[in-house]
Scaffold this motif. Sequence first.
Motif, PDB file in Angstrom:
ATOM      1  N   HIS A  43      46.805  44.739  42.528  1.00  0.00           N
ATOM      2  CA  HIS A  43      47.812  43.766  42.131  1.00  0.00           C
ATOM      3  C   HIS A  43      47.289  42.335  42.270  1.00  0.00           C
ATOM      4  CE1 HIS A  43      50.382  47.089  41.743  1.00  0.00           C
ATOM      5  NE2 HIS A  43      51.540  46.469  41.915  1.00  0.00           N
ATOM      6  N   LYS A  44      46.587  42.048  43.368  1.00  0.00           N
ATOM      7  CA  LYS A  44      46.038  40.704  43.575  1.00  0.00           C
ATOM      8  C   LYS A  44      44.965  40.402  42.532  1.00  0.00           C
ATOM      9  CE  LYS A  44      48.144  40.049  47.695  1.00  0.00           C
ATOM     10  NZ  LYS A  44      49.056  38.959  48.055  1.00  0.00           N
ATOM     11  N   ARG A  45      44.165  41.408  42.203  1.00  0.00           N
ATOM     12  CA  ARG A  45      43.112  41.237  41.200  1.00  0.00           C
ATOM     13  C   ARG A  45      43.719  40.871  39.847  1.00  0.00           C
ATOM     14  NH1 ARG A  45      40.797  45.807  41.940  1.00  0.00           N
ATOM     15  NH2 ARG A  45      41.772  47.026  40.291  1.00  0.00           N
ATOM     16  N   HIS A  46      44.797  41.558  39.488  1.00  0.00           N
ATOM     17  CA  HIS A  46      45.466  41.286  38.212  1.00  0.00           C
ATOM     18  C   HIS A  46      45.994  39.855  38.188  1.00  0.00           C
ATOM     19  CE1 HIS A  46      47.568  42.452  34.513  1.00  0.00           C
ATOM     20  NE2 HIS A  46      48.576  41.713  34.959  1.00  0.00           N
ATOM     21  N   ALA A  47      46.605  39.421  39.295  1.00  0.00           N
ATOM     22  CA  ALA A  47      47.149  38.061  39.370  1.00  0.00           C
ATOM     23  C   ALA A  47      46.048  37.022  39.221  1.00  0.00           C
ATOM     24  CB  ALA A  47      47.895  37.872  40.690  1.00  0.00           C
ATOM     25  N   PHE A  48      44.918  37.228  39.907  1.00  0.00           N
ATOM     26  CA  PHE A  48      43.802  36.275  39.831  1.00  0.00           C
ATOM     27  C   PHE A  48      43.243  36.208  38.413  1.00  0.00           C
ATOM     28  CE2 PHE A  48      39.267  35.262  40.038  1.00  0.00           C
ATOM     29  CZ  PHE A  48      39.306  34.057  40.729  1.00  0.00           C
ATOM     30  N   LEU A  49      43.072  37.367  37.790  1.00  0.00           N
ATOM     31  CA  LEU A  49      42.482  37.411  36.457  1.00  0.00           C
ATOM     32  C   LEU A  49      43.383  36.726  35.438  1.00  0.00           C
ATOM     33  CD1 LEU A  49      40.182  38.382  34.679  1.00  0.00           C
ATOM     34  CD2 LEU A  49      41.342  40.581  34.458  1.00  0.00           C
ATOM     35  N   MET A  50      44.688  36.983  35.500  1.00  0.00           N
ATOM     36  CA  MET A  50      45.611  36.359  34.554  1.00  0.00           C
ATOM     37  C   MET A  50      45.621  34.842  34.699  1.00  0.00           C
ATOM     38  SD  MET A  50      46.821  38.709  32.618  1.00  0.00           S
ATOM     39  CE  MET A  50      45.174  39.435  32.772  1.00  0.00           C
ATOM     40  N   ALA A  51      45.430  34.358  35.932  1.00  0.00           N
ATOM     41  CA  ALA A  51      45.506  32.922  36.191  1.00  0.00           C
ATOM     42  C   ALA A  51      44.224  32.173  35.832  1.00  0.00           C
ATOM     43  CB  ALA A  51      45.846  32.675  37.661  1.00  0.00           C
TER      44      ALA A  51
ATOM     45  N   THR B 168      54.818  39.786  39.793  1.00  0.00           N
ATOM     46  CA  THR B 168      55.340  38.841  40.788  1.00  0.00           C
ATOM     47  C   THR B 168      54.562  38.842  42.096  1.00  0.00           C
ATOM     48  OG1 THR B 168      56.931  40.495  41.600  1.00  0.00           O
ATOM     49  CG2 THR B 168      57.679  39.012  39.843  1.00  0.00           C
ATOM     50  N   VAL B 169      53.549  39.691  42.235  1.00  0.00           N
ATOM     51  CA  VAL B 169      52.802  39.738  43.490  1.00  0.00           C
ATOM     52  C   VAL B 169      52.238  38.351  43.804  1.00  0.00           C
ATOM     53  CG1 VAL B 169      50.642  40.422  42.358  1.00  0.00           C
ATOM     54  CG2 VAL B 169      50.992  40.938  44.773  1.00  0.00           C
ATOM     55  N   GLN B 170      52.377  37.935  45.057  1.00  0.00           N
ATOM     56  CA  GLN B 170      51.946  36.599  45.448  1.00  0.00           C
ATOM     57  C   GLN B 170      50.468  36.588  45.814  1.00  0.00           C
ATOM     58  OE1 GLN B 170      53.806  33.801  45.306  1.00  0.00           O
ATOM     59  NE2 GLN B 170      52.061  32.553  45.980  1.00  0.00           N
ATOM     60  N   LEU B 171      49.729  35.650  45.243  1.00  0.00           N
ATOM     61  CA  LEU B 171      48.318  35.454  45.577  1.00  0.00           C
ATOM     62  C   LEU B 171      48.148  34.038  46.097  1.00  0.00           C
ATOM     63  CD1 LEU B 171      45.338  36.415  45.537  1.00  0.00           C
ATOM     64  CD2 LEU B 171      45.186  35.473  43.225  1.00  0.00           C
ATOM     65  N   ASP B 172      47.683  33.898  47.341  1.00  0.00           N
ATOM     66  CA  ASP B 172      47.458  32.592  47.956  1.00  0.00           C
ATOM     67  C   ASP B 172      45.972  32.399  48.232  1.00  0.00           C
ATOM     68  OD1 ASP B 172      50.218  31.278  48.748  1.00  0.00           O
ATOM     69  OD2 ASP B 172      50.433  33.428  49.102  1.00  0.00           O
ATOM     70  N   VAL B 173      45.417  31.340  47.668  1.00  0.00           N
ATOM     71  CA  VAL B 173      43.979  31.056  47.751  1.00  0.00           C
ATOM     72  C   VAL B 173      43.777  29.765  48.528  1.00  0.00           C
ATOM     73  CG1 VAL B 173      41.874  30.637  46.449  1.00  0.00           C
ATOM     74  CG2 VAL B 173      43.609  32.202  45.537  1.00  0.00           C
ATOM     75  N   GLY B 174      42.999  29.818  49.616  1.00  0.00           N
ATOM     76  CA  GLY B 174      42.710  28.631  50.411  1.00  0.00           C
ATOM     77  C   GLY B 174      41.368  28.019  50.049  1.00  0.00           C
TER      78      GLY B 174
ATOM     79  N   HIS C 197      53.433  31.348  38.412  1.00  0.00           N
ATOM     80  CA  HIS C 197      53.981  30.744  39.616  1.00  0.00           C
ATOM     81  C   HIS C 197      53.813  31.624  40.850  1.00  0.00           C
ATOM     82  CE1 HIS C 197      56.781  28.071  36.920  1.00  0.00           C
ATOM     83  NE2 HIS C 197      55.502  27.758  36.835  1.00  0.00           N
ATOM     84  N   ASN C 198      53.359  32.851  40.660  1.00  0.00           N
ATOM     85  CA  ASN C 198      53.071  33.720  41.812  1.00  0.00           C
ATOM     86  C   ASN C 198      51.681  33.449  42.386  1.00  0.00           C
ATOM     87  OD1 ASN C 198      52.220  34.832  39.253  1.00  0.00           O
ATOM     88  ND2 ASN C 198      51.583  36.673  40.340  1.00  0.00           N
ATOM     89  N   VAL C 199      50.909  32.578  41.736  1.00  0.00           N
ATOM     90  CA  VAL C 199      49.568  32.222  42.209  1.00  0.00           C
ATOM     91  C   VAL C 199      49.595  30.795  42.745  1.00  0.00           C
ATOM     92  CG1 VAL C 199      47.150  31.901  41.572  1.00  0.00           C
ATOM     93  CG2 VAL C 199      48.460  33.779  40.566  1.00  0.00           C
ATOM     94  N   THR C 200      49.238  30.635  44.002  1.00  0.00           N
ATOM     95  CA  THR C 200      49.228  29.311  44.636  1.00  0.00           C
ATOM     96  C   THR C 200      47.832  29.008  45.172  1.00  0.00           C
ATOM     97  OG1 THR C 200      51.546  29.575  45.313  1.00  0.00           O
ATOM     98  CG2 THR C 200      50.274  27.850  46.403  1.00  0.00           C
ATOM     99  N   ILE C 201      47.295  27.854  44.784  1.00  0.00           N
ATOM    100  CA  ILE C 201      46.004  27.388  45.267  1.00  0.00           C
ATOM    101  C   ILE C 201      46.278  26.323  46.335  1.00  0.00           C
ATOM    102  CG2 ILE C 201      43.729  26.539  44.621  1.00  0.00           C
ATOM    103  CD1 ILE C 201      44.546  29.030  43.070  1.00  0.00           C
ATOM    104  N   TRP C 202      45.751  26.537  47.541  1.00  0.00           N
ATOM    105  CA  TRP C 202      46.007  25.623  48.652  1.00  0.00           C
ATOM    106  C   TRP C 202      44.803  24.711  48.884  1.00  0.00           C
ATOM    107  CZ3 TRP C 202      50.482  25.667  51.814  1.00  0.00           C
ATOM    108  CH2 TRP C 202      51.406  26.685  51.518  1.00  0.00           C
TER     109      TRP C 202
END
Length: 403
Positions: free
Chosen positions: A232-240, A45-51, A98-103
């Motif tokens: 945690h952020k690395r895992h979120a990015f890789l899964m997405a 569930t860690v949130q990753l926000d990419v601008g 849904h924990n990964v948001t691309i802005w």
Amino acid sequence: MASQTSEGVIKLSREELEALKAAFEEGNLAGVASRLQEMLESLETVQLDVGITGETGSGKSSFVNALRGLDDEDAGAARTGVVETTREPTPYQHPQYHNVTIWDLPGIGTPNFHPNAYLEQVGFSRYDIFFIIASQRFTANHAALARHIQAVDKSFYFVRSKVDVDLDSSLRRRPSSYSEVGVLQEIRQNCLEGLRAQGIHSPQVFLLSAFDLSKYDFHLLGETLERELNHHKRHAFLMALPNISLHILEKKKAAMLKQMWLVSTVACGVHTAPIPGLLISCDVDILARTLQGYCKSFGLDDDSLEKLAAEVGQPVGQMKAVIKAPLAKEISNSLVVQLLIQAGGKVPKLSKEVLRSVPVLGSMASGALSFATTYKMLRSFMDEVTASVQRVLIKAFEVDAEK
């Protein structure tokens, strides 16, 4: 080294052994599993926000869509156009994670652009990383923005987009002397020189095409983010990441294997129930959700397969014909029980290294057997899923290459 099973013996890497040993230093299986469940949930569930920022027309919105595995005309895709279509920071949630948001951020090419005001306008503190995109030269605006991002202790990455357009143009102009490697090197050198001239020290530029992330530098960008994002952020990015290459599939598999001991421990220590026909107890619900997650992450679900089939122009039935693993929608609690029984057919054992590191597992025969059987089932399922999706991609790429 990844986790492995050989001759019915469950072995773990040194890193996994240390993590498992540390988890069991205090408390019994149930107590440890409860704490590890919190760790597993935070990982998921860690949130990753990419601008995503850059000048008007540089391909920002197309890059947003590509990172989410969407085409520009797909439902839910970011709006694209030759004029600036983004007035305010616009969030686009990943379709599956849904924990990964691309802005999609407003363009920076206006005459009255000021980096400080811009970062305040877009709410810079919410983003974990920035991609700064240019489709031609990087300008003073790009460099100024990078310096200000660095000043607020955020990470940024320069992306040179639309290199496919440059390659096509070069081929038309100089067909007899055309060299893809040479053109790409020329583009890269031009970008680096421009950034150095603007005072950026040791810049790194990634050459990409939003219409085919499997080409050029996308894998290098992924590897850079793996090194620089926290765990945690690395895992979120890789899964997405979209499943665009066998290289990415292997990266995803390795990341999931590193968490397999964690899933196995939680499944055997929280909300467990006896499994009919086996001398083990585990949480079938969490195992079913895990297997569904494996399928969706690797694209073995109806939506992903239909999209891929449409892209390569063949019936989805031909894609499904090479799949031996169950699809996401076919995962049920009864299937999990069936897979556990198959895994327990040859009673798996824990290696001596595991038992030495975590003696409490060896002292609880049912706990050791439950952990070993669950781990073996997850590993076997993962192997079949990755083998199936590799066959799907190879078939898709073969058909695509024939066009």
